[in-house]
Design an enzyme around this catalytic site. Structure first.
Site, short mmCIF file in Angstrom:
data_model
loop_
_atom_site.label_atom_id
_atom_site.label_comp_id
_atom_site.label_asym_id
_atom_site.label_seq_id
_atom_site.Cartn_x
_atom_site.Cartn_y
_atom_site.Cartn_z
N ASP A 106 -44.72 8.54 14.92
CA ASP A 106 -45.94 8.97 14.56
C ASP A 106 -45.86 9.71 13.75
O ASP A 106 -44.99 10.90 13.52
CB ASP A 106 -46.58 9.82 15.99
CG ASP A 106 -47.75 10.22 15.89
OD1 ASP A 106 -48.48 10.23 14.58
OD2 ASP A 106 -48.38 10.86 16.71
N GLU B 70 -56.67 8.59 16.19
CA GLU B 70 -56.69 9.96 16.66
C GLU B 70 -57.52 10.90 15.85
O GLU B 70 -58.27 12.01 16.38
CB GLU B 70 -55.20 10.63 16.61
CG GLU B 70 -54.92 12.08 16.61
CD GLU B 70 -53.36 12.36 16.92
OE1 GLU B 70 -52.55 11.66 17.01
OE2 GLU B 70 -53.38 13.76 16.39
N ASP C 139 -60.20 8.49 20.69
CA ASP C 139 -60.05 9.36 21.68
C ASP C 139 -61.51 9.93 21.91
O ASP C 139 -62.19 10.40 21.16
CB ASP C 139 -59.36 10.71 21.05
CG ASP C 139 -59.09 11.77 21.92
OD1 ASP C 139 -59.74 12.06 22.90
OD2 ASP C 139 -57.96 12.61 21.67
N GLU D 240 -47.75 4.98 13.83
CA GLU D 240 -49.14 5.78 14.01
C GLU D 240 -49.21 6.74 12.94
O GLU D 240 -48.62 7.55 12.37
CB GLU D 240 -48.85 6.49 15.12
CG GLU D 240 -50.08 7.21 15.76
CD GLU D 240 -49.89 7.87 17.15
OE1 GLU D 240 -49.22 7.37 17.94
OE2 GLU D 240 -50.61 8.67 17.58
N LYS E 245 -42.00 11.68 16.85
CA LYS E 245 -42.49 12.17 15.75
C LYS E 245 -41.68 11.98 14.47
O LYS E 245 -40.47 12.14 14.51
CB LYS E 245 -42.92 13.86 15.82
CG LYS E 245 -43.96 14.05 17.01
CD LYS E 245 -45.27 13.29 16.72
CE LYS E 245 -46.21 13.95 17.75
NZ LYS E 245 -47.68 13.56 17.51
N HIS F 25 -55.80 7.99 22.08
CA HIS F 25 -55.04 8.99 21.81
C HIS F 25 -55.53 10.12 23.05
O HIS F 25 -56.88 10.03 23.22
CB HIS F 25 -55.33 9.75 20.77
CG HIS F 25 -54.88 10.91 20.35
ND1 HIS F 25 -55.70 12.21 20.34
CD2 HIS F 25 -53.70 11.69 20.14
CE1 HIS F 25 -54.96 13.44 20.27
NE2 HIS F 25 -53.67 12.98 19.91
#
Lengths: 409, 409
Positions: free
Chosen positions: A246, A299, A322, A272, A217, A349
């Site tokens: 991400d 996502e 997703d 991401e 992250k 995701h």
């Protein structure tokens, strides 16, 4: 005899996480939650469908399911699934509830859960894992599951059928993946609040378990913090293993450009959700600036129409659709077809913790010819599923239990 | 002393319509409904905020208001509005409920209602109609009302301040509009199910009442039906009066191209919502094909980020932002600033029946230099408002009652 849906229950289930797991730059206190559709059939089989939220508001999705699922009552599952695209369309186009979207937000999350329950019941009633059921369908049966409306300018039903037919030749070879399993990456080594020591320990353990790709992250208010962690992780895993970064929508476009250029030298596998998920033009500009670094998005992309816009703009190099956000398995397949047409890979995701997606990526690879890229492995809810995904040695082992693997304890 | 918010109530009010009023190609049985935020203050003043739905699901918006409005309790309205942009941002970025959007669907409709209630209470507490309150603010006070995050690539706070300052010079002249009132068009002459006779009678009556612009619903499965009605209405009103055609998202892009080209010879003032409201690229392609016929979009565009994409792509020539869909008055102003920067006019969709927008279009014209284009007049709920908009001779007469004109009986 095809089972018939006798009654529909909705459950609101929430699982608090521990120690900062699940936290990112934007979502700081997630409670992983499912709005669960339960289709009770007269064959003593239940179809279970999931949509995913972060806790607060899960009850709104549950209520929307109750309002939207009524047309399923007393329908035979085979009859329903023989024309599920029409069922999907009718629910999505509810003349009053459509106003709350259209095709996004609470009503679309509800449709995801409903749709996923139908696919689960269908697979259970045929005694097949979902991936096998889908692979056994003829192209026209696949098409009958989909709502291709609003895609006519880029993907007609005829084009979709041709695409499916065109991939038939390579299927036998691609079925080899069933023996080894689909590639997983570990999404849990670098949650936002983890300190350096915890990241290092987590990644070492993951490597021992066989993982060869990891998520970190980013999106800190302090850019140097992001850079330090990213280069540290690169040092730990060496030059070859993929690291996904991400940002969870944290950056403005100017910030994404600055930070992305500084991160590029550690060779991220992708970056991401750099900025707002509705901002196709910002992603397009960023993708051009950061190339060859790839952007991954999906996502929070709500539906096939917005995915179409990302594809047309070459604003994303990896689609993270997703099936617990878009309208379930049906729209996931539609978007996967669209992505195949544009030559863009799909790496979902996993709001479902990979339970449903482990089936769908096998279909995408074998039937659509999508590359075996990676499916995220996120084990935080493992203990709550009746048949948790079996990820060993860095691969999702091919599930053999009938259904879509959504049963919760 | 500034009033303080003591408690917050939420009301779910629904008004069935008669005889096909409000019906279009997509929304066939609307029940005009409001999710109403009521801020009770210690000054015996209530701030009333509206967001608009079509009936089913209005209760979901009401529940989301209850979850999101808590931070307003016990706040002084002057203190709140001195930095409302921050309040707006905090509510919009709720770390769990954000997942249900972000910035769209039920949670964003809820934010609209909350925001509008704050502006109403603020104007009432100052004893000013909302338009006057807004016009009295300095540029930096306007900016403090806004959340410009995710717009940094096209509109910084500095650029917005410069834009506001740059329009100061022409304000005095533009204030003339206050005497005559803002131009209205009649949106109710050509609802989808109305037969030819009813359309003709309605438009004749509207012309007698002073209207000089009219909306007609298109989007029939039978293209010839649309063409016949559109050319008929052109015959009835003559060559000069504007006719807006509204497809309410009914067409695919190929259908929109075909039907739009066939409709062009009757010189529509604009073609509204030709296809899916998320499909920026389809609108861009259509706008190029149909030019000089203009496209109008916004009724279902959820937030400033998507509007930014429409503007950057030159995919819309008229923005129909609605403060009962985007995050209320605050985001309406943000989008109006953005539109001004791109030189695109704003003609709001009136989910509020014009009650709030009659204030906002005056601000847009006088303070931002937007042209006096048209605000739709839609009288179906007139009897339910305490101070219904006064439209006479084809103009919205400038409202003088303090507040945002949202009080319901």
């Amino acid at each position: 005899v095809s089972p018939s849906i006798q009654s529909i229950d909705v459950r609101d289930v929430r699982f608090p996480l521990k120690g900062g797991a699940g936290s990112d730059a934007i979502h700081r206190d997630p409670v992983y939650s499912y709005a669960v559709t339960q289709l009770h059939s007269d064959a003593a089989l239940d179809g279970i469908g999931l949509s995913f939220t972060l806790g607060a508001g899960n009850e709104l999705v549950c209520q929307a399911i109750q309002a939207l699922a009524k047309p399923l009552e007393h329908r035979s599952i085979e009859e329903l699934m023989a024309g599920f695209g029409t069922v999907f369309h009718q629910i999505a186009e509810h003349p009053q509830l459509r106003w709350l979207g259209p095709h996004k937000g609470v009503v679309h999350l509800a449709l995801a859960s409903i749709t996923n329950a139908c696919f689960d019941l269908w697979a259970k009633s045929r005694g097949l894992p979902l991936w096998k059921l889908l692979l056994d369908l003829k192209p026209e049966q696949i098409l009958a599951l989909l709502d291709l409306s609003y895609l006519e300018d880029v993907l007609t039903a005829r084009q979709a059928a041709d695409l499916l037919a065109g991939e038939q030749g390579g299927r036998a070879a691609r079925e080899n993946i069933l023996r080894r399993g689909y590639s997983a990456y570990d999404t849990s080594v670098g949650w936002f609040p983890y300190d350096d020591q915890k990241v290092k320990e987590s990644v070492s353990r993951a490597i021992q378990e066989g993982f060869r790709a990891f998520k970190l992250k980013v999106g800190s208010p302090d850019k140097e913090h992001d850079l330090r962690r990213a280069f540290m992780l690169r040092d730990v895993v060496g030059p070859d293993m993929p690291i996904m970064l991400d940002a969870n929508q944290q950056w403005s476009l100017p910030q994404a450009v600055r930070t992305g250029l500084d991160l590029a030298p550690m060779s991220p596998y992708w970056i991401e959700e750099p900025t707002h998920p509705d901002d196709v033009s910002a992603h397009q500009a960023l993708a051009r600036t950061l190339a060859p670094v790839r952007l991954a998005i999906g996502e929070h992309v709500p539906n096939r129409v917005v995915f179409k816009n990302f594809l047309e703009s070459q604003a994303a190099s990896v689609l993270q659709v997703d099936c617990t956000r878009v309208g379930g398995v049906s729209e996931f397949l539609t978007i996967s077809l669209l992505a195949r047409k544009f030559g863009v890979p799909v790496a979902p995701h996993a709001g479902d913790m990979g339970q449903i997606h482990q089936h769908l990526v096998l279909f995408n690879h074998i039937a659509l010819g999508h590359p075996d890229i990676v499916l995220e492995y996120i084990p935080h809810l493992k203990d709550h599923f009746v048949y948790p995904a079996n990820v060993t040695g860095g691969f999702y082992r091919t599930p053999e239990i009938p259904g879509a693997s959504c049963d919760l304890k």
